[in-house]
Design an enzyme around this catalytic site. Sequence first.
Site, PDB file in Angstrom:
ATOM      1  N   ASN A   7       0.849  -1.188   0.000  1.00 52.15           N
ATOM      2  CA  ASN A   7       0.000   0.000   0.000  1.00 52.15           C
ATOM      3  C   ASN A   7       0.887   1.241   0.000  1.00 52.15           C
ATOM      4  O   ASN A   7       1.513   1.578   0.987  1.00 52.15           O
ATOM      5  CB  ASN A   7      -0.910  -0.026   1.230  1.00 52.15           C
ATOM      6  CG  ASN A   7      -1.955   1.083   1.194  1.00 52.15           C
ATOM      7  OD1 ASN A   7      -2.037   1.850   0.234  1.00 52.15           O
ATOM      8  ND2 ASN A   7      -2.739   1.162   2.245  1.00 52.15           N
ATOM      9  N   ASP A  75      -7.656   2.762  -5.898  1.00 52.04           N
ATOM     10  CA  ASP A  75      -8.300   3.476  -4.803  1.00 52.04           C
ATOM     11  C   ASP A  75      -9.526   4.263  -5.279  1.00 52.04           C
ATOM     12  O   ASP A  75     -10.318   4.727  -4.472  1.00 52.04           O
ATOM     13  CB  ASP A  75      -7.273   4.423  -4.169  1.00 52.04           C
ATOM     14  CG  ASP A  75      -7.560   4.657  -2.703  1.00 52.04           C
ATOM     15  OD1 ASP A  75      -8.220   3.798  -2.080  1.00 52.04           O
ATOM     16  OD2 ASP A  75      -7.142   5.699  -2.178  1.00 52.04           O
ATOM     17  N   GLY A 137      -7.388  11.261   7.599  1.00 52.77           N
ATOM     18  CA  GLY A 137      -5.983  10.946   7.877  1.00 52.77           C
ATOM     19  C   GLY A 137      -5.177  12.186   7.578  1.00 52.77           C
ATOM     20  O   GLY A 137      -5.651  13.302   7.807  1.00 52.77           O
TER      21      GLY A 137
HETATM   22  P1  ADP Z   1      -2.289   8.642   6.412  1.00 48.53           P
HETATM   23  O1  ADP Z   1      -3.226   9.447   5.563  1.00 48.53           O
HETATM   24  O2  ADP Z   1      -0.863   9.055   6.249  1.00 48.53           O
HETATM   25  O3  ADP Z   1      -2.517   7.145   6.339  1.00 48.53           O
HETATM   26  P2  ADP Z   1      -3.350   8.400   9.121  1.00 48.53           P
HETATM   27  O4  ADP Z   1      -4.644   7.794   8.774  1.00 48.53           O
HETATM   28  O5  ADP Z   1      -2.354   7.583   9.850  1.00 48.53           O
HETATM   29  O6  ADP Z   1      -2.652   9.114   7.881  1.00 48.53           O
HETATM   30  O7  ADP Z   1      -3.662   9.729   9.997  1.00 48.53           O
HETATM   31  C1  ADP Z   1      -2.659  10.602  10.372  1.00 48.53           C
HETATM   32  C2  ADP Z   1      -3.294  11.730  11.161  1.00 48.53           C
HETATM   33  O8  ADP Z   1      -3.967  11.190  12.309  1.00 48.53           O
HETATM   34  C3  ADP Z   1      -2.297  12.746  11.684  1.00 48.53           C
HETATM   35  O9  ADP Z   1      -2.783  14.065  11.461  1.00 48.53           O
HETATM   36  C4  ADP Z   1      -2.272  12.454  13.176  1.00 48.53           C
HETATM   37  O10 ADP Z   1      -2.008  13.600  13.944  1.00 48.53           O
HETATM   38  C5  ADP Z   1      -3.687  12.015  13.419  1.00 48.53           C
HETATM   39  N1  ADP Z   1      -3.827  11.302  14.679  1.00 48.53           N
HETATM   40  C6  ADP Z   1      -3.341  10.084  15.020  1.00 48.53           C
HETATM   41  N2  ADP Z   1      -3.643   9.805  16.310  1.00 48.53           N
HETATM   42  C7  ADP Z   1      -4.313  10.876  16.795  1.00 48.53           C
HETATM   43  C8  ADP Z   1      -4.889  11.227  18.064  1.00 48.53           C
HETATM   44  N3  ADP Z   1      -4.828  10.396  19.102  1.00 48.53           N
HETATM   45  N4  ADP Z   1      -5.507  12.427  18.170  1.00 48.53           N
HETATM   46  C9  ADP Z   1      -5.562  13.278  17.142  1.00 48.53           C
HETATM   47  N5  ADP Z   1      -5.054  13.007  15.927  1.00 48.53           N
HETATM   48  C10 ADP Z   1      -4.427  11.833  15.755  1.00 48.53           C
END
Ligand code: ADP
Length: 338
Positions: A7, A75, A137
């Site tokens: 991915n 996607d 995300g």
């Molecule tokens: P990607 O699009 O890279 O897959 P993710 O789905 O992992 O991203 O999401 C990343 C986002 O989630 C970031 O902005 C991060 O700050 C936020 N995030 C992760 N855990 C928390 C939390 N406990 N509270 C607030 N935001 C969070």
Amino acid sequence: MKVLVLNSGSSSLKYQLFDMAERTLVARGAAERIGEPDSDISDHAAALDRIVANLLGIEVAMARRPDVPQVAVFDTAFHHTIPPHAYRYAVPEEWYESHGVRRYGFHGTSVAYVAKQAAREIGRPLGELNLIVLHLGNGASVTAVANGKSVDTSMGMTPLEGLVMGTRSGDIDPGVIVHMARQAGMSVEEIDADLNGESGLSGLCGVGDVRDVLEREAAGDARARLALDVYAYRMRKYIGAYMAALGHVDGIVFTAGVGENSADIRERACEGLQRLGVQLDETRNRASARGARPIHREGAPVAVLVVPTNEELEIAEQTLQCIQTSGAATTEAGRQNG
Ligand code: ADP
């Protein structure tokens, strides 16, 4: 049968290996922050090299097994049901005909997965449900699902449109682009880099990671506060728009990093929507639970759910389905038996 899922995100490359007999995870890993200044992984090729090196011990390493059927899962696929009135932009026909200018949408794999889980949670067939799915995300989008199918989504021809994201602007007046080219003398490349990499939460307050923005806001940073206000207001506008598009909504679903983990952001996204039937239960929303769960007030007209996404499992499911229907599995099974 085992399915290896690669991915590739904008700044990460994740892999998971599934045994599809029991849907069990055999191995997983990731290379993250690819290409960022403090990263030792310069690009996706380097990341893939690393992961493939990690996979040398695993029998089905893709690079070494050209005989293994390979399936690309797009996607955008889940959004192929979006009707023309939602996917067409009001631009010259020629842009559409010759240059493919239309809405495609993204995060389809994630939305397909969480919609199925949400249906399970609500206890009704997905084909009967109208849902609004917020994938929050680093990239973020909202999708309107009618009777289980995508009928509109906030990302467009590119992932730049729609919600405010970590570093992407989301919706802006297209005239701004012309203005910045003419007035500030910026090149197309510079504008593109700013809208994708220097905008969104990062543009508004200097940091793009929601956890960092929340921390700054808590410390009294006014720019962080404004950034979150813009971020949540955009979500509420889309929820409202998709309620109108769908006519009737059974559930609102929050997923991905922010959607799954931040009760704070979920609360702000739903703020003021009580009279439209969106009523959060504060205790349920704040509970530090894992897994798919309801967070709406008992008896509320619209279910609100947190559903952890699993794009890799969904890709593996779709791969299995594709291989089985194409007959490639017969060859593979035959080879394994022989
Ligand atoms: P990607 O699009 O890279 O897959 P993710 O789905 O992992 O991203 O999401 C990343 C986002 O989630 C970031 O902005 C991060 O700050 C936020 N995030 C992760 N855990 C928390 C939390 N406990 N509270 C607030 N935001 C969070």
